[in-house]
Design an enzyme around this catalytic site. Structure first.
Site, short mmCIF file in Angstrom:
data_model
loop_
_atom_site.label_atom_id
_atom_site.label_comp_id
_atom_site.label_asym_id
_atom_site.label_seq_id
_atom_site.Cartn_x
_atom_site.Cartn_y
_atom_site.Cartn_z
N ARG A 125 32.25 12.14 -18.86
CA ARG A 125 31.18 12.91 -19.53
C ARG A 125 31.11 14.27 -18.85
NH1 ARG A 125 27.57 9.41 -19.53
NH2 ARG A 125 26.25 9.85 -17.74
N HIS A 139 20.11 16.59 -25.72
CA HIS A 139 18.67 16.40 -25.91
C HIS A 139 17.94 17.61 -25.38
CE1 HIS A 139 18.67 15.43 -21.59
NE2 HIS A 139 19.75 14.73 -21.84
N HIS A 147 14.38 14.15 -20.75
CA HIS A 147 14.47 14.00 -22.21
C HIS A 147 13.18 14.59 -22.74
CE1 HIS A 147 17.37 10.42 -21.44
NE2 HIS A 147 17.98 11.57 -21.37
N ASP A 180 20.08 18.76 -15.53
CA ASP A 180 20.73 17.53 -15.99
C ASP A 180 22.22 17.81 -16.20
OD1 ASP A 180 21.45 15.13 -17.09
OD2 ASP A 180 20.28 15.34 -18.91
N HIS A 187 26.67 7.70 -27.64
CA HIS A 187 25.38 8.38 -27.47
C HIS A 187 25.40 9.71 -28.21
CE1 HIS A 187 27.21 11.08 -24.51
NE2 HIS A 187 27.70 10.03 -23.88
N ASP A 247 0.82 -1.22 0.00
CA ASP A 247 0.00 0.00 0.00
C ASP A 247 0.85 1.27 0.00
OD1 ASP A 247 1.00 -0.33 2.50
OD2 ASP A 247 -0.89 0.02 3.56
N ASP A 298 26.23 11.99 -12.88
CA ASP A 298 25.21 12.56 -13.77
C ASP A 298 23.96 12.69 -12.93
OD1 ASP A 298 23.26 13.13 -15.65
OD2 ASP A 298 24.02 11.73 -17.14
N GLU A 300 26.43 17.25 -23.90
CA GLU A 300 27.02 16.24 -23.03
C GLU A 300 27.90 15.22 -23.76
OE1 GLU A 300 24.10 13.30 -21.58
OE2 GLU A 300 22.56 14.63 -22.35
N GLU A 309 28.54 17.56 -18.89
CA GLU A 309 27.20 17.93 -19.39
C GLU A 309 26.73 19.23 -18.76
OE1 GLU A 309 24.15 15.06 -18.34
OE2 GLU A 309 22.79 15.89 -19.85
N TYR A 347 34.27 6.91 -23.31
CA TYR A 347 34.17 5.77 -22.39
C TYR A 347 35.11 4.69 -22.91
CZ TYR A 347 30.03 8.61 -21.85
OH TYR A 347 29.20 9.69 -21.72
N HIS A 367 24.06 4.20 -18.09
CA HIS A 367 22.98 4.44 -17.13
C HIS A 367 23.18 3.65 -15.84
CE1 HIS A 367 20.26 5.88 -20.65
NE2 HIS A 367 21.03 6.83 -20.18
N1 GLY Z 1 20.88 11.97 -17.32
C1 GLY Z 1 20.39 11.46 -18.53
C2 GLY Z 1 21.01 12.12 -19.64
O1 GLY Z 1 22.03 12.78 -19.49
O2 GLY Z 1 20.53 12.09 -20.72
MN MN Z 2 22.67 13.61 -17.69
MN MN Z 3 21.37 14.54 -20.48
#
Ligand code: GLY
Ligand code: MN
Ligand code: MN
Length: 445
Positions: free
Chosen positions: A412, A352, A359, A269, A348, A44, A258, A391, A414, A395, A241
């Site tokens: 990374r 975005h 996103h 982000d 990647h 619950d 991140d 970003e 960003e 890697y 991720h």
């Molecule tokens: N944190 C997800 C991205 O950077 O797209």
């Molecule tokens: Mn991110």
């Molecule tokens: Mn991002």
């Protein structure tokens, strides 16, 4: 910066958005937008409630079990909301409700009804209307209700449209008020990253840094992260991720974080990568400098008129040149770009859209405007008011066939930017990304 400032969107903005939607609806039609519902986590207990972004965008109303209905009949619009009625017992247990009586004034709508009456009332208010707009792909209670209406009350519309095709385009362009909220989200997210840098030590666990970040979000009224935070030390950074966040951080390793907060429903982000012990090693520095150079060049190029694709091409070139210089890639730069040899190390996209969703919605493709809904190209020229992330990353998995010293390094960097008439503005610049600045900050521990 006063972080308590302007946490609430003015009511006029929701009215204006609904008007813009109505202008784009065909005459004698109805739009139906459903709220989120509570989601059970276990037994619950529910997950923290998060309003549906489309519903929020049009109402600013944060309750579950609600439906916004907008009719356009002979050019005249009416706005209805179905919502939970006041219920003293339920409110004592589960929290306050706006209630039907207060809803018209509070939400600046024409009429409010009890959610229980939707199936009975909707056929009346939508009578003789010939088109329905709703979010088709919603696997939701809304879809079930609409099917029920069709079966039980023969409510059907000759034409059905995806309301998201209109709303996504609207949401892509942020207003001055939205940008102010996103600036706050960026600032709070940046403070959290600064705190994580100051708190990093060898042998602390990844979750210890996560807890610093979440506390910093909370301290400023950003109760939730806008996505699950990634705190990835050592080679964990090569898992894009990674969210387990349960490993000790080793002396000599980098940690990639991140994480971004959600402030007044808008997402931050940010990614930063820094040494657990406060000092970059030479190989870490070499990889980091490539990513940093690419990120800074990307920010220079992400201006109105350029597309994400064009900018990513420049980013790829900088990375490939750097990787060849370090002996991680071998061969001719042009050929390596042509063969996409870099994709083993940069798998990647450059960034975005960012907004109510991390996103965020909106087409990336130029041909979308011409009716092509399937293009995956990111060739749409940027315009003033768009907000996006930038970003780039590299890697280097320990399984890859590269010089030993680079194995297991993931980086990374960003930031969040808004496209302006003068180029762009970085919303997340408070957190350092230059090597010297990071090392200086970490030395203050
Ligand atoms: N944190 C997800 C991205 O950077 O797209
Ligand atoms: Mn991110
Ligand atoms: Mn991002």
């Amino acid at each position: 910066m006063d972080l308590a400032y302007m946490a609430k969107m003015p009511a006029e903005e929701f009215i204006t958005r609904r008007q813009k939607l109505v202008e784009q609806m065909e005459d004698n039609s109805v739009a139906v937008v459903f709220s989120s519902q509570e989601q059970v986590r276990n037994n619950d207990c529910c997950y923290p409630f998060r309003q549906d972004s489309y519903f929020w965008y049009l109402t600013g109303f944060n309750e579950p079990d609600s439906i916004l209905v907008i009719t356009k009949r002979d050019g005249v619009s009416q706005v209805y909301c179905f919502l939970r009625p006041s219920d003293p017992l339920m409110e004592t247990w589960n929290g306050r409700r706006l209630g039907i009586e207060k809803a018209p004034q509070e939400l600046s709508i024409n009429t409010a009804y009890a959610i229980e009456d939707f199936l009975a009332i909707f056929p009346k208010i939508s009578q003789n209307l010939t088109a329905l707009y709703y979010k088709k792909d919603q696997q939701s209670w809304g879809e079930i209700l609409l099917n029920q209406l069709k079966q039980e009350s023969a409510v059907d519309f000759p034409r059905i449209f995806d309301v998201a095709l209109i709303l996504d385009e609207m949401r892509l362009f942020k207003s001055t008020n939205e940008i102010a909220l996103m600036q706050q989200a960026g600032q709070i997210s940046a403070l959290a990253h600064i705190r994580a840098m100051k708190e990093a030590r060898p042998n602390r666990f990844e979750y210890e840094l996560e807890s610093e970040i979440l506390h910093e979000f909370n301290r400023f009224g950003a109760r939730y992260a806008s996505y699950n935070s990634i705190v990835a030390a050592g080679e964990n950074a090569c898992i894009l991720h990674y969210t387990e966040n349960d490993q000790p951080m080793k002396d000599g390793d980098l940690v990639l974080i991140d994480a971004g907060c959600e402030f007044a429903m808008y997402a931050g982000d940010i990614s930063r990568t820094f040494p657990v012990n406060g000092k970059f090693t030479q190989p870490q520095r070499e990889i980091y400098e490539i990513v940093l150079k690419a990120q800074k060049r990307a920010i220079e190029l992400l201006v109105a008129g350029n597309s994400i694709q064009q900018v990513n091409d420049a980013v790829v070139r900088i990375k490939v040149e750097g990787l060849v210089r370090l002996g991680i890639l071998q061969g001719d730069v042009e050929q390596l770009i042509e063969q996409q040899a870099y994709r083993e190390f940069y798998m990647h996209g450059l960034g975005h859209w960012l907004g109510l969703d991390v996103h965020d919605v909106g087409s990336y493709s130029q041909s979308f405007a011409n009716g092509d809904r399937n293009s995956r190209l990111r060739d749409r020229p940027l315009e003033i008011g768009m907000v996006l992330t930038v970003e780039p990353g590299l890697y280097i998995s320990s399984k890859s066939n590269v010089p030993e010293q680079y194995k297991g390094i993931g980086v990374r960097i960003e930031d969040n930017i808004v496209i302006t008439e003068h180029g762009n503005k970085i919303l997340t610049s408070a957190v350092p990304k230059e090597i010297d600045d990071i090392e200086k900050l970490m030395a203050q521990q």
